[in-house]
Design an enzyme around this catalytic site. Structure first.
Site, short mmCIF file in Angstrom:
data_model
loop_
_atom_site.label_atom_id
_atom_site.label_comp_id
_atom_site.label_asym_id
_atom_site.label_seq_id
_atom_site.Cartn_x
_atom_site.Cartn_y
_atom_site.Cartn_z
N GLU A 41 -40.62 -16.19 2.38
CA GLU A 41 -41.88 -16.55 3.00
C GLU A 41 -41.78 -17.45 4.23
O GLU A 41 -42.14 -18.62 4.20
CB GLU A 41 -42.82 -17.23 1.98
CG GLU A 41 -43.19 -16.32 0.84
CD GLU A 41 -44.45 -16.77 0.10
OE1 GLU A 41 -44.95 -17.86 0.38
OE2 GLU A 41 -44.92 -16.01 -0.75
N HIS A 100 -35.51 -20.79 -0.73
CA HIS A 100 -36.91 -20.88 -1.16
C HIS A 100 -37.35 -22.33 -0.95
O HIS A 100 -37.74 -23.02 -1.89
CB HIS A 100 -37.05 -20.42 -2.61
CG HIS A 100 -38.44 -19.98 -2.98
ND1 HIS A 100 -38.72 -18.74 -3.54
CD2 HIS A 100 -39.63 -20.60 -2.88
CE1 HIS A 100 -40.03 -18.64 -3.77
NE2 HIS A 100 -40.60 -19.75 -3.39
N ASN A 126 -44.14 -10.41 -0.73
CA ASN A 126 -44.90 -11.20 -1.69
C ASN A 126 -46.37 -10.96 -1.39
O ASN A 126 -46.82 -11.18 -0.27
CB ASN A 126 -44.61 -12.70 -1.51
CG ASN A 126 -43.16 -13.06 -1.81
OD1 ASN A 126 -42.36 -12.21 -2.22
ND2 ASN A 126 -42.82 -14.32 -1.62
N ARG A 157 -35.72 -12.48 -10.38
CA ARG A 157 -35.56 -13.03 -9.04
C ARG A 157 -35.61 -14.55 -9.13
O ARG A 157 -36.62 -15.10 -9.58
CB ARG A 157 -36.66 -12.50 -8.13
CG ARG A 157 -36.65 -13.12 -6.76
CD ARG A 157 -37.68 -12.50 -5.80
NE ARG A 157 -37.63 -13.23 -4.56
CZ ARG A 157 -38.60 -14.02 -4.12
NH1 ARG A 157 -39.74 -14.11 -4.74
NH2 ARG A 157 -38.43 -14.71 -3.01
N TYR A 212 -50.34 -11.53 -2.59
CA TYR A 212 -51.36 -12.18 -3.42
C TYR A 212 -52.78 -11.78 -3.01
O TYR A 212 -53.61 -11.48 -3.85
CB TYR A 212 -51.22 -13.71 -3.34
CG TYR A 212 -49.96 -14.22 -4.02
CD1 TYR A 212 -49.96 -14.52 -5.37
CD2 TYR A 212 -48.78 -14.38 -3.30
CE1 TYR A 212 -48.81 -14.98 -6.01
CE2 TYR A 212 -47.62 -14.84 -3.93
CZ TYR A 212 -47.64 -15.14 -5.28
OH TYR A 212 -46.51 -15.59 -5.91
N GLU A 231 -43.16 -10.84 -5.18
CA GLU A 231 -44.04 -11.75 -5.91
C GLU A 231 -45.43 -11.13 -5.94
O GLU A 231 -45.89 -10.56 -4.95
CB GLU A 231 -44.18 -13.13 -5.24
CG GLU A 231 -42.99 -14.02 -5.38
CD GLU A 231 -43.19 -15.38 -4.70
OE1 GLU A 231 -44.34 -15.84 -4.55
OE2 GLU A 231 -42.17 -15.97 -4.31
C1 PNW Z 1 -45.72 -18.41 -2.81
N1 PNW Z 1 -51.07 -19.73 0.64
O1 PNW Z 1 -46.29 -19.46 -2.11
C2 PNW Z 1 -44.33 -18.93 -3.10
O2 PNW Z 1 -43.28 -18.06 -2.73
C3 PNW Z 1 -44.16 -19.46 -4.46
O3 PNW Z 1 -43.17 -20.44 -4.43
C4 PNW Z 1 -45.48 -19.98 -4.98
O4 PNW Z 1 -45.39 -20.69 -6.18
C5 PNW Z 1 -46.41 -18.79 -5.12
O5 PNW Z 1 -46.52 -18.09 -3.90
C6 PNW Z 1 -47.81 -19.14 -5.58
O6 PNW Z 1 -48.44 -19.98 -4.67
C7 PNW Z 1 -47.51 -19.45 -1.48
O7 PNW Z 1 -51.62 -20.86 0.78
C8 PNW Z 1 -48.11 -20.68 -1.27
O8 PNW Z 1 -51.59 -18.68 1.14
C9 PNW Z 1 -49.29 -20.78 -0.57
C10 PNW Z 1 -49.87 -19.64 -0.07
C11 PNW Z 1 -49.28 -18.39 -0.28
C12 PNW Z 1 -48.09 -18.31 -0.97
#
Ligand code: PNW
Length: 487
Positions: free
Chosen positions: A205, A159, A333, A115, A335, A393
């Site tokens: 995002e 992006h 995505n 991707r 996390y 992601e």
């Molecule tokens: C995503 N937060 O960004 C993006 O899609 C990527 O470009 C980035 O490198 C990756 O996650 C890791 O950070 C985020 O503050 C940036 O919660 C910030 C946040 C979440 C996702």
């Protein structure tokens, strides 16, 4: 027999996964069978698509080459004080020149999909008007190289590197013109790449670039708009997505699939009982009302409109129809989790804030909760009857200091990935239609406002020499892909 079935059911209900599958064999004193059963239980469905991900401004560099126009991230990163140590994406991973070598890194991992994102200002240096064929050529070369190595290209159209010209004329996503220009750009790219690219993501995002860029101001374009103008910006972003979906369908070869990659708020029940599970479902709709919910349902929830009152976005029924254009798949995505508990408030849920001792990875926002990879796709599939989901992601930052032998022993990243993937595997055994997973990221890169301080790669990048070195986590991921099971 009866006995066995009830034990298995108990194990499922208790969610013991791999361990529970192995229990009968352990009890019978057959450890080999036990470990074989455990291994089976960690297996993903046949054909599960393993991939990695990057984004244009984070890896490409070559910002002045072949007619690329400036983007809002060039402007922002060159503004003193906006990024850690004044970092910019001018060179980044120099992927623009090293893409062939980077495709070999992917091949060595064994990924079947990649991707990446297309830089809008390479293709339309001014955002709209005349295209720059040399800009698109880079993606032609990249796509051909991927296919020659047996890797399927998954292309993201936005992006975050908005052409600066669109920000200067009308305020970027604050203006409806940007949404319309995005549709035209998406149609042009689909027309030229869809003979080889079968999966397009419109926008990456909403929840990050709109909120961080136009409300909080810590990402480009660095604005803090008042609520009314801000909610209108949100609306134009989802409208741009819908216009792009329609333009791709109108211009792409038959069989091209369209979706998005959204970092939804991932609502997880604090305890997995009925009341909290239902609460997390309700929370998923409400806490994503401004993006995913309106895209899926074609309406803003009553609670969202009640919350924003006089500052609600202005829109027409026709807009809502465009925004909710049917999708072929949904990318999420993921996390961090947001923990939800049931309560007797009007909405029937409340988010539980993390205590100060809550663990996180190197980025302070990256709190750990493997269950997010279970509840995220499960709630999306259930609420909106989505049939094809990708984790577009998932990954983490680690301190990643090379050891004396030059290697990076990122045991914390392996811990993170192993636990998250175990929960993703659990989702597949519960028939949640997750079809693939893209690890963020192939290699360390420009981490936006954090510059080069937070590393997310499976490969360590020495920015002075542009050397890429696989971290221990790359071995873990390669082994996971090889087995099609959590290693
Ligand atoms: C995503 N937060 O960004 C993006 O899609 C990527 O470009 C980035 O490198 C990756 O996650 C890791 O950070 C985020 O503050 C940036 O919660 C910030 C946040 C979440 C996702």
């Amino acid at each position: 027999m009866d006995h066995d079935i009830s034990r298995r059911n108990f194990a499922r209900i208790a969610g013991l996964g791999a361990l529970s599958a192995a229990l009968p064999a352990v009890a019978a004193g057959k450890p080999e069978e036990a470990s074989a059963a455990a291994a089976r239980a960690r297996t993903f469905p046949r054909g599960f698509l393993w991939g990695t991900a990057t984004a244009s401004y984070q890896v490409e560099g070559a910002v002045n080459e072949d007619g690329r126009g400036p983007s809002i991230w060039d402007t922002f990163s060159h503004t003193p004080g906006k990024t850690v140590n004044g970092a910019t994406g001018d060179v980044a991973d120099d992927h623009y020149h090293r893409y062939k070598q980077d495709v070999q890194l992917m091949k060595a991992l064994g990924v079947k999909a990649y991707r990446f994102s297309i830089a809008w200002p390479r293709v339309f240096p001014q955002g709209s008007g005349s295209p720059n064929p040399k800009g698109l050529d880079f993606y032609n070369r990249l796509v051909d190289e991927l296919l020659a190595n047996g890797i399927a290209p998954f292309a993201t159209l936005y992006h975050w590197d908005l052409p600066q010209a669109l920000q200067d004329n009308g305020g970027g996503w604050e203006s409806r013109d940007t949404a319309e220009a995005f549709g035209r750009y998406a149609g042009y790219v689909a027309q030229h790449l869809s003979d080889r690219v079968k999966h397009f993501f419109t926008i990456n995002e909403f929840g990050a670039f709109v909120e961080l860029g136009y409300r909080i101001g810590i990402h480009a374009p660095g604005l803090q708009l008042p609520p009314g103008r801000f909610n209108q910006t949100r609306h134009h972003a989802v409208l741009g997505h819908g216009l792009a979906v329609q333009a791709i369908r109108a211009n792409a070869k038959p069989g091209t699939k369209v979706g998005l990659a959204e970092n939804m708020t991932i609502c997880c029940p604090v305890i997995e009982d009925d009341a909290n599970i239902r609460a997390a479902e309700r929370a998923t709709r409400e806490m994503n009302a401004q993006y995913m919910t309106v895209i899926q349902e074609g309406r803003y929830t009553d609670a969202y409109l009640a919350r924003t009152v006089a500052d609600s976005p202005k829109f027409t029924p026709a807009d809502l129809k465009v925004i909710s254009s049917p999708l072929d798949f949904v990318g999420i995505n993921i996390y961090t989790p947001t923990w939800i508990r049931a309560d007797d408030s009007p909405l029937g849920f409340t988010p539980v804030p993390n205590p100060s001792s809550y663990p996180h990875m190197a980025s302070s926002w990256l709190t750990i909760g493997p269950e997010a990879l279970y509840w995220g796709p499960r709630n999306v599939a259930k609420l909106w009857k989505v049939k094809e989901i990708y984790i577009t992601e998932n990954g983490c930052s680690s301190s990643d200091v090379p050891a004396a032998d030059g290697k990076v022993y990122d045991t914390d990243r392996i811990m993170y990935l192993r636990n998250y993937l175990t929960q993703l595997q659990r989702a597949t055994t519960d028939a949640v239609p997750v079809k693939g997973y893209f690890c963020w990221s192939l290699m360390d890169n420009f981490e936006w406002a954090d510059g080069y301080t937070n590393r997310f790669g499976l490969h360590y990048v020495d920015y002075a020499t542009q050397t890429r070195t696989p971290k221990l986590s790359a071995s873990f991921y390669r082994e996971t892909i090889r087995r099609n099971a959590v290693a």
